[in-house]
Design an enzyme around this catalytic site. Sequence first.
Site, PDB file in Angstrom:
ATOM      1  N   VAL A  60       5.633  -0.083   5.104  1.00 27.55           N
ATOM      2  CA  VAL A  60       4.592   0.937   4.988  1.00 27.55           C
ATOM      3  C   VAL A  60       3.321   0.434   4.309  1.00 27.55           C
ATOM      4  O   VAL A  60       2.280   1.084   4.401  1.00 27.55           O
ATOM      5  CB  VAL A  60       5.159   2.175   4.239  1.00 27.55           C
ATOM      6  CG1 VAL A  60       5.253   1.900   2.734  1.00 27.55           C
ATOM      7  CG2 VAL A  60       4.348   3.415   4.523  1.00 27.55           C
ATOM      8  N   TYR A  61       3.368  -0.724   3.644  1.00 29.86           N
ATOM      9  CA  TYR A  61       2.182  -1.211   2.935  1.00 29.86           C
ATOM     10  C   TYR A  61       1.069  -1.536   3.936  1.00 29.86           C
ATOM     11  O   TYR A  61       1.233  -2.388   4.814  1.00 29.86           O
ATOM     12  CB  TYR A  61       2.499  -2.450   2.112  1.00 29.86           C
ATOM     13  CG  TYR A  61       3.424  -2.241   0.931  1.00 29.86           C
ATOM     14  CD1 TYR A  61       3.693  -0.961   0.441  1.00 29.86           C
ATOM     15  CD2 TYR A  61       4.031  -3.314   0.303  1.00 29.86           C
ATOM     16  CE1 TYR A  61       4.541  -0.781  -0.636  1.00 29.86           C
ATOM     17  CE2 TYR A  61       4.874  -3.136  -0.781  1.00 29.86           C
ATOM     18  CZ  TYR A  61       5.132  -1.863  -1.243  1.00 29.86           C
ATOM     19  OH  TYR A  61       5.970  -1.680  -2.317  1.00 29.86           O
ATOM     20  N   SER A  62      -0.055  -0.860   3.758  1.00 24.46           N
ATOM     21  CA  SER A  62      -1.207  -1.033   4.652  1.00 24.46           C
ATOM     22  C   SER A  62      -0.788  -0.964   6.114  1.00 24.46           C
ATOM     23  O   SER A  62      -1.233  -1.746   6.954  1.00 24.46           O
ATOM     24  CB  SER A  62      -1.944  -2.351   4.355  1.00 24.46           C
ATOM     25  OG  SER A  62      -2.500  -2.328   3.062  1.00 24.46           O
TER      26      SER A  62
END
Length: 326
Positions: A60-62
């Site tokens: 989900v990061y960036s």
Amino acid sequence: MQYGRLGTTGLEISRLCIGCMSFGNPNRGDHSWALDEEASRPLIRRAIEAGVNFFDTANVYSDGSSEEVVGRALKDFSRREEVVIATKVNGRMRPGPNGAGLSRRHILEQINASLARLGTDHVDLYQIHRWDPHTPIEETLEALHDVVRMVKARYIGASSMFAWQFAKALFLQERHGWARFVSMQDHLNLLYREEEREMLPLCVDQGIGVLPWSPLARGRLARDPGAVTSRESSDAVTARLYADESDADRQIIDAVGSVAARHGAQRAQVALAWVRQKAPVSAPIIGATSLAQLDAGLSSLDLTLDAEDMKLLEAGYRAKPVLGHQ
């Protein structure tokens, strides 16, 4: 670089883990403060050159771009067998049904997507990114077991949840003969110590390695009270976890400054040394958006706090509501 084992496994990891939330496309997802690929690569390279072998990211990061940036950098600056790659699953990756959570469908879909973005055929540690109250935990655990059997992950871990939830998961894994969680990535720092009540003792008892996130309390322990960074002003998670700075918090931050002055060290070094010395911590996860921040984290390994330091740092703490499970 110092190395140790992840919990009671045979996996050797650096005593610091690089958290990769800071790396990715700032125009994707909700991490507008993230470093783009060009700015990220020097930090990843410096960490590898310093001997760090442990890197933690999440799908989900960036919006997946962190995995892409990290995967390319690790391929360019190291050999796959030299690094330990961890990622996570649960967060929303697309709108609509089945776009998030810990269902069998989402887990099996997302491990393939993460491997493609990272450019590898396996991750060393695959972690559930919080508890999913909408999916039976048995479904989640069996799917994770299958990911390990397919050799797409070497080990599995969990992240912030109540100790009773983690104990239930460990019990079910043992009961069914499923792959067992070997790590707990939880919220632990001098400003938030609620994990010491139940989760840390459970991890000691069960031989679980602890990988604390936000060991610097989103940077508050590394600077003077009241100072605000660009990340803090735009990061919703920071606002939720550290909305108000209490008198107790200020006392702790002042104590960090006093101990730092005593040792001729930086505040960040003191805060990280405190986390690293807590049992059963295997490696704090540090985020950095500059080489100076990264170097401060690396140099914290040279600092050992004595009993007087620990007493001074811990004296001001007051109980807080549970934070970080969402």
